[in-house]
Design a protein around this motif. Sequence first.
Motif, PDB file in Angstrom:
ATOM      1  N   VAL A  91      -7.335  -3.994  42.196  1.00  0.00           N
ATOM      2  CA  VAL A  91      -8.313  -5.049  41.903  1.00  0.00           C
ATOM      3  C   VAL A  91      -9.425  -5.031  42.947  1.00  0.00           C
ATOM      4  CG1 VAL A  91      -8.636  -7.545  41.678  1.00  0.00           C
ATOM      5  CG2 VAL A  91      -6.590  -6.479  40.740  1.00  0.00           C
ATOM      6  N   CYS A  92      -9.067  -4.844  44.204  1.00  0.00           N
ATOM      7  CA  CYS A  92     -10.072  -4.795  45.275  1.00  0.00           C
ATOM      8  C   CYS A  92     -10.996  -3.595  45.121  1.00  0.00           C
ATOM      9  CB  CYS A  92      -9.390  -4.748  46.644  1.00  0.00           C
ATOM     10  SG  CYS A  92      -8.609  -6.294  47.096  1.00  0.00           S
ATOM     11  N   LEU A  93     -10.473  -2.456  44.721  1.00  0.00           N
ATOM     12  CA  LEU A  93     -11.311  -1.273  44.515  1.00  0.00           C
ATOM     13  C   LEU A  93     -12.281  -1.478  43.353  1.00  0.00           C
ATOM     14  CD1 LEU A  93      -8.722   1.589  45.106  1.00  0.00           C
ATOM     15  CD2 LEU A  93     -10.585   0.869  46.616  1.00  0.00           C
ATOM     16  N   LEU A  94     -11.823  -2.119  42.292  1.00  0.00           N
ATOM     17  CA  LEU A  94     -12.720  -2.451  41.172  1.00  0.00           C
ATOM     18  C   LEU A  94     -13.798  -3.431  41.619  1.00  0.00           C
ATOM     19  CD1 LEU A  94     -10.113  -2.774  38.280  1.00  0.00           C
ATOM     20  CD2 LEU A  94     -11.762  -0.932  38.643  1.00  0.00           C
ATOM     21  N   TYR A  95     -13.395  -4.415  42.419  1.00  0.00           N
ATOM     22  CA  TYR A  95     -14.349  -5.383  42.957  1.00  0.00           C
ATOM     23  C   TYR A  95     -15.383  -4.684  43.842  1.00  0.00           C
ATOM     24  CZ  TYR A  95     -16.126  -9.116  45.950  1.00  0.00           C
ATOM     25  OH  TYR A  95     -16.938  -9.949  46.662  1.00  0.00           O
ATOM     26  N   GLY A 147     -24.801  -2.272  54.353  1.00  0.00           N
ATOM     27  CA  GLY A 147     -23.931  -3.022  55.260  1.00  0.00           C
ATOM     28  C   GLY A 147     -23.615  -4.412  54.743  1.00  0.00           C
ATOM     29  N   ASP A 148     -24.599  -5.062  54.132  1.00  0.00           N
ATOM     30  CA  ASP A 148     -24.358  -6.380  53.543  1.00  0.00           C
ATOM     31  C   ASP A 148     -23.350  -6.287  52.408  1.00  0.00           C
ATOM     32  OD1 ASP A 148     -26.282  -7.457  55.242  1.00  0.00           O
ATOM     33  OD2 ASP A 148     -27.892  -7.155  53.770  1.00  0.00           O
ATOM     34  N   ARG A 149     -23.503  -5.259  51.584  1.00  0.00           N
ATOM     35  CA  ARG A 149     -22.572  -5.081  50.467  1.00  0.00           C
ATOM     36  C   ARG A 149     -21.168  -4.750  50.971  1.00  0.00           C
ATOM     37  NH1 ARG A 149     -27.343  -2.941  48.457  1.00  0.00           N
ATOM     38  NH2 ARG A 149     -26.813  -0.786  48.903  1.00  0.00           N
ATOM     39  N   LEU A 150     -21.070  -4.000  52.081  1.00  0.00           N
ATOM     40  CA  LEU A 150     -19.755  -3.730  52.670  1.00  0.00           C
ATOM     41  C   LEU A 150     -19.117  -5.027  53.155  1.00  0.00           C
ATOM     42  CD1 LEU A 150     -17.561  -1.766  53.686  1.00  0.00           C
ATOM     43  CD2 LEU A 150     -18.851  -1.598  55.817  1.00  0.00           C
ATOM     44  N   PHE A 151     -19.902  -5.870  53.819  1.00  0.00           N
ATOM     45  CA  PHE A 151     -19.375  -7.149  54.305  1.00  0.00           C
ATOM     46  C   PHE A 151     -18.915  -8.024  53.144  1.00  0.00           C
ATOM     47  CE2 PHE A 151     -20.026 -11.615  55.448  1.00  0.00           C
ATOM     48  CZ  PHE A 151     -19.116 -11.711  56.488  1.00  0.00           C
ATOM     49  N   ILE A 152     -19.713  -8.106  52.086  1.00  0.00           N
ATOM     50  CA  ILE A 152     -19.336  -8.904  50.912  1.00  0.00           C
ATOM     51  C   ILE A 152     -18.058  -8.349  50.290  1.00  0.00           C
ATOM     52  CG2 ILE A 152     -20.043  -9.507  48.558  1.00  0.00           C
ATOM     53  CD1 ILE A 152     -22.960  -9.570  49.653  1.00  0.00           C
ATOM     54  N   VAL A 194     -32.438  -6.334  45.602  1.00  0.00           N
ATOM     55  CA  VAL A 194     -31.996  -7.623  45.074  1.00  0.00           C
ATOM     56  C   VAL A 194     -31.125  -7.361  43.857  1.00  0.00           C
ATOM     57  CG1 VAL A 194     -32.747  -9.810  44.095  1.00  0.00           C
ATOM     58  CG2 VAL A 194     -34.070  -8.758  45.924  1.00  0.00           C
ATOM     59  N   GLY A 195     -29.931  -7.908  43.872  1.00  0.00           N
ATOM     60  CA  GLY A 195     -28.992  -7.716  42.764  1.00  0.00           C
ATOM     61  C   GLY A 195     -28.732  -9.018  42.033  1.00  0.00           C
ATOM     62  N   VAL A 196     -27.546  -9.128  41.457  1.00  0.00           N
ATOM     63  CA  VAL A 196     -27.206 -10.288  40.645  1.00  0.00           C
ATOM     64  C   VAL A 196     -27.069 -11.566  41.460  1.00  0.00           C
ATOM     65  CG1 VAL A 196     -26.099  -8.940  38.828  1.00  0.00           C
ATOM     66  CG2 VAL A 196     -24.738  -9.770  40.736  1.00  0.00           C
ATOM     67  N   LEU A 197     -26.810 -11.458  42.745  1.00  0.00           N
ATOM     68  CA  LEU A 197     -26.719 -12.659  43.586  1.00  0.00           C
ATOM     69  C   LEU A 197     -28.085 -13.190  44.005  1.00  0.00           C
ATOM     70  CD1 LEU A 197     -23.723 -11.784  45.941  1.00  0.00           C
ATOM     71  CD2 LEU A 197     -23.726 -13.196  43.885  1.00  0.00           C
ATOM     72  N   VAL A 218     -19.415  -4.589  43.382  1.00  0.00           N
ATOM     73  CA  VAL A 218     -20.346  -5.089  44.406  1.00  0.00           C
ATOM     74  C   VAL A 218     -21.361  -4.018  44.754  1.00  0.00           C
ATOM     75  CG1 VAL A 218     -20.529  -5.772  46.832  1.00  0.00           C
ATOM     76  CG2 VAL A 218     -18.810  -6.835  45.380  1.00  0.00           C
ATOM     77  N   PHE A 219     -20.919  -2.800  44.976  1.00  0.00           N
ATOM     78  CA  PHE A 219     -21.861  -1.753  45.367  1.00  0.00           C
ATOM     79  C   PHE A 219     -22.780  -1.334  44.220  1.00  0.00           C
ATOM     80  CE2 PHE A 219     -19.398  -1.410  49.189  1.00  0.00           C
ATOM     81  CZ  PHE A 219     -20.343  -1.015  50.125  1.00  0.00           C
ATOM     82  N   ARG A 220     -22.378  -1.619  43.006  1.00  0.00           N
ATOM     83  CA  ARG A 220     -23.218  -1.272  41.851  1.00  0.00           C
ATOM     84  C   ARG A 220     -24.243  -2.362  41.555  1.00  0.00           C
ATOM     85  NH1 ARG A 220     -26.524   0.132  38.878  1.00  0.00           N
ATOM     86  NH2 ARG A 220     -26.310   0.765  36.735  1.00  0.00           N
ATOM     87  N   TRP A 221     -23.804  -3.628  41.562  1.00  0.00           N
ATOM     88  CA  TRP A 221     -24.673  -4.694  41.050  1.00  0.00           C
ATOM     89  C   TRP A 221     -25.165  -5.708  42.063  1.00  0.00           C
ATOM     90  CZ3 TRP A 221     -20.294  -3.942  37.487  1.00  0.00           C
ATOM     91  CH2 TRP A 221     -20.652  -3.137  36.410  1.00  0.00           C
ATOM     92  N   VAL A 222     -24.689  -5.679  43.280  1.00  0.00           N
ATOM     93  CA  VAL A 222     -25.163  -6.678  44.263  1.00  0.00           C
ATOM     94  C   VAL A 222     -26.263  -6.081  45.097  1.00  0.00           C
ATOM     95  CG1 VAL A 222     -24.516  -8.030  46.276  1.00  0.00           C
ATOM     96  CG2 VAL A 222     -23.012  -7.963  44.299  1.00  0.00           C
TER      97      VAL A 222
END
Length: 90
Positions: free
Chosen positions: A78-82, A47-52, A37-40, A86-90
């Motif tokens: 910008v997408c790479l930073l995003y 796989g969920d984080r890849l989809f997001i 469970v992350g910030v969301l 996502v992979f760090r905090w979601v």
Amino acid sequence: MDWMAWTWPTAAFFATIATLLVIFTVLAIKFPETPRVGVLRIEATRGDRLFITLLGSAFINLAWLGLVGTAQPAALIVCLLYAAAVFRWV
């Protein structure tokens, strides 16, 4: 396949998505994980984080085209930073 405009960037895009799916499938088989469970506040696996990440990157690129126009390589940064966020905090 003459009905579709396959350019090198289009082929590279789809090849990258296919490669990511294969890599994540192999990772899921070799190293199963429990959802975290992350910030969301939702349970998310790799796989969920890849989809997001892919969904968010599509919206980032569309917004970039609408607001800035050209210079899509900057949107890639910008997408790479995003994706890293996502992979760090979601």
